[in-house]
Every structure is written in structure tokens, then in C-alpha cells.
Design a protein around this motif. Structure first.
Motif, short mmCIF file in Angstrom:
data_model
loop_
_atom_site.label_atom_id
_atom_site.label_comp_id
_atom_site.label_asym_id
_atom_site.label_seq_id
_atom_site.Cartn_x
_atom_site.Cartn_y
_atom_site.Cartn_z
N ARG A 56 0.80 -1.23 0.00
CA ARG A 56 0.00 0.00 0.00
C ARG A 56 0.83 1.28 0.00
O ARG A 56 0.39 2.28 -0.50
CB ARG A 56 -0.99 0.00 1.14
CG ARG A 56 -0.38 0.19 2.48
CD ARG A 56 -1.46 0.34 3.53
NE ARG A 56 -0.81 0.48 4.82
CZ ARG A 56 -1.00 -0.32 5.82
NH1 ARG A 56 -1.84 -1.33 5.70
NH2 ARG A 56 -0.38 -0.13 6.95
N GLY A 57 2.00 1.30 0.54
CA GLY A 57 2.80 2.51 0.55
C GLY A 57 3.67 2.67 -0.68
O GLY A 57 4.12 3.77 -1.00
N ARG A 58 3.91 1.60 -1.39
CA ARG A 58 4.83 1.63 -2.52
C ARG A 58 4.16 1.97 -3.85
O ARG A 58 4.79 2.51 -4.73
CB ARG A 58 5.54 0.28 -2.65
CG ARG A 58 6.46 0.00 -1.47
CD ARG A 58 7.11 -1.32 -1.63
NE ARG A 58 6.08 -2.36 -1.52
CZ ARG A 58 6.30 -3.65 -1.64
NH1 ARG A 58 7.50 -4.07 -1.92
NH2 ARG A 58 5.33 -4.52 -1.50
N PHE A 59 2.88 1.59 -4.01
CA PHE A 59 2.20 1.79 -5.28
C PHE A 59 0.88 2.54 -5.06
O PHE A 59 0.09 2.14 -4.21
CB PHE A 59 1.89 0.45 -5.95
CG PHE A 59 3.09 -0.41 -6.15
CD1 PHE A 59 4.05 -0.08 -7.10
CD2 PHE A 59 3.29 -1.54 -5.38
CE1 PHE A 59 5.17 -0.87 -7.27
CE2 PHE A 59 4.40 -2.34 -5.55
CZ PHE A 59 5.35 -2.00 -6.51
N PRO A 60 0.62 3.60 -5.82
CA PRO A 60 -0.65 4.32 -5.67
C PRO A 60 -1.86 3.44 -5.96
O PRO A 60 -2.90 3.59 -5.34
CB PRO A 60 -0.54 5.45 -6.68
CG PRO A 60 0.90 5.59 -7.01
CD PRO A 60 1.51 4.25 -6.77
N ALA A 61 -1.72 2.52 -6.91
CA ALA A 61 -2.85 1.64 -7.24
C ALA A 61 -3.21 0.75 -6.05
O ALA A 61 -4.39 0.45 -5.84
CB ALA A 61 -2.51 0.78 -8.46
N ALA A 62 -2.24 0.36 -5.29
CA ALA A 62 -2.50 -0.49 -4.12
C ALA A 62 -3.28 0.26 -3.06
O ALA A 62 -4.14 -0.32 -2.39
CB ALA A 62 -1.19 -1.03 -3.55
N ASP A 63 -3.02 1.56 -2.90
CA ASP A 63 -3.79 2.37 -1.94
C ASP A 63 -5.26 2.41 -2.34
O ASP A 63 -6.15 2.26 -1.50
CB ASP A 63 -3.24 3.79 -1.86
CG ASP A 63 -1.89 3.85 -1.17
OD1 ASP A 63 -1.62 2.97 -0.32
OD2 ASP A 63 -1.12 4.78 -1.48
N ASN A 64 -5.52 2.65 -3.61
CA ASN A 64 -6.90 2.69 -4.11
C ASN A 64 -7.56 1.32 -3.95
O ASN A 64 -8.70 1.23 -3.49
CB ASN A 64 -6.91 3.10 -5.58
CG ASN A 64 -8.31 3.09 -6.16
OD1 ASN A 64 -9.16 3.86 -5.74
ND2 ASN A 64 -8.56 2.20 -7.10
N ASP A 65 -6.85 0.28 -4.32
CA ASP A 65 -7.43 -1.06 -4.26
C ASP A 65 -7.63 -1.54 -2.83
O ASP A 65 -8.51 -2.36 -2.56
CB ASP A 65 -6.56 -2.05 -5.04
CG ASP A 65 -6.60 -1.80 -6.54
OD1 ASP A 65 -7.47 -1.01 -6.98
OD2 ASP A 65 -5.77 -2.36 -7.27
N LEU A 66 -6.85 -1.02 -1.89
CA LEU A 66 -7.04 -1.35 -0.48
C LEU A 66 -8.40 -0.85 0.00
O LEU A 66 -9.14 -1.58 0.66
CB LEU A 66 -5.91 -0.77 0.37
CG LEU A 66 -5.98 -1.09 1.85
CD1 LEU A 66 -5.65 -2.56 2.08
CD2 LEU A 66 -5.04 -0.21 2.63
N THR A 67 -8.73 0.37 -0.37
CA THR A 67 -10.04 0.93 -0.01
C THR A 67 -11.16 0.10 -0.64
O THR A 67 -12.15 -0.23 0.01
CB THR A 67 -10.15 2.40 -0.47
OG1 THR A 67 -9.08 3.14 0.10
CG2 THR A 67 -11.47 3.00 -0.07
N SER A 68 -10.99 -0.25 -1.90
CA SER A 68 -11.99 -1.07 -2.60
C SER A 68 -12.17 -2.42 -1.90
O SER A 68 -13.29 -2.91 -1.75
CB SER A 68 -11.56 -1.31 -4.05
OG SER A 68 -11.41 -0.11 -4.73
#
Length: 150
Positions: free
Chosen positions: A106-118
């Protein structure tokens, strides 16, 4: 028709989690970002299940002023309840696999931050669908039917 057993839901959830986790490991980098509110569809179905459960409960318990339930209506409600609880378990496993896959990144990739919320929204909504499906199934039991544990 037998009532839904917890072990069946657990097996469906774990099976889907394993499959989705494997697919994510193989192809996550090629996927588009997940919509943040994708799981809300499950919450809408859960709300429908809950509304039907409240409506049917009084009718099945033969409360004064409530009209009786037709057997076919009750059978359809039980089928919906079983389908909802199984779908909720499958989707909880899938969203859980997404959560397990993206949480470490989650801290390394912006897409992972978005997908974490999803994934969190989807997991919560899937759990609500499973619970509402089980509640609807419970509400469809006849008053003279003995309680059985799975």
C-alpha cells in the motif's frame, strides 16, 4: 432442502480466496484500478434480503393482521437466502484475497492504496450480504421447526 451450514460457506469463501489470490499474483500488474465502491452492489442485495426477512417473519409467525405466506413464496425466499449467503461468502473470500495482496504494497504503489479501499468496502459489504442471507433463511423457518446447529 437443508439449511445453509457454516462449513459450506467457509469452504466457498476459502476456495474463492485461494483462486483470486493466485490470479492476482499472476496478473495484478495488468489490471486496471478497482472501483472504490464496487462492493456496494452486495450491500444493496443485503438490504433487499433484510427487507424481505422483516416482511416474511411476521407473516410466517402468523402475527395478527399479517396475511399468511404462500408456500411457493417461502420457497423462493429460502432459495434467495441460500444464494445470497453463498454469494456473500464467495465475494468475502475474493475481497479478502485482494486485501491480503494489496495491503503489503500500500505505501509503494498508488494503485495499491486505491485497491485497499476497494477491498475493505467490498469485504464489509460481502459480510453484510452473508449475514442478511442467513437471517432471511432463519426468518423463513416455520415456528414449529426445531432449532438445529450445523
Amino acid at each position: 432442502m437443508t439449511f445453509t451450514k457454516g462449513r459450506d460457506l467457509l469452504a466457498a469463501g476459502l476456495g474463492s480466496a485461494a483462486l483470486v489470490f493466485l490470479l492476482l499474483k499472476l496478473s495484478y500488474s495488468g489490471l486496471p484500478p478497482l472501483p472504490r465502491l464496487a462492493g456496494l452492489v452486495l450491500l444493496v442485495i443485503a438490504a433487499i434480503d433484510l427487507g424481505l426477512a422483516v416482511s416474511l417473519r411476521a407473516r410466517i409467525l402468523r402475527k395478527p393482521g399479517a396475511e399468511p405466506v404462500q408456500p411457493l413464496t417461502a420457497a423462493r425466499a429460502v432459495a434467495l437466502a441460500k444464494a445470497s449467503s453463498v454469494l456473500g461468502a464467495i465475494m468475502a473470500g475474493a475481497w479478502g484475497a485482494v486485501l491480503l495482496h494489496v495491503a503489503p504494497a500500500r505505501g509503494r504503489f498508488p494503485a495499491a492504496d486505491n485497491d485497499l479501499t476497494s477491498a475493505v468496502v467490498g469485504l464489509v459489504c460481502a459480510a453484510a450480504l452473508t449475514a442478511s442471507g442467513l437471517w432471511l433463511e432463519r426468518c423463513c423457518r416455520t415456528p414449529d421447526e426445531p432449532e438445529r446447529r450445523a
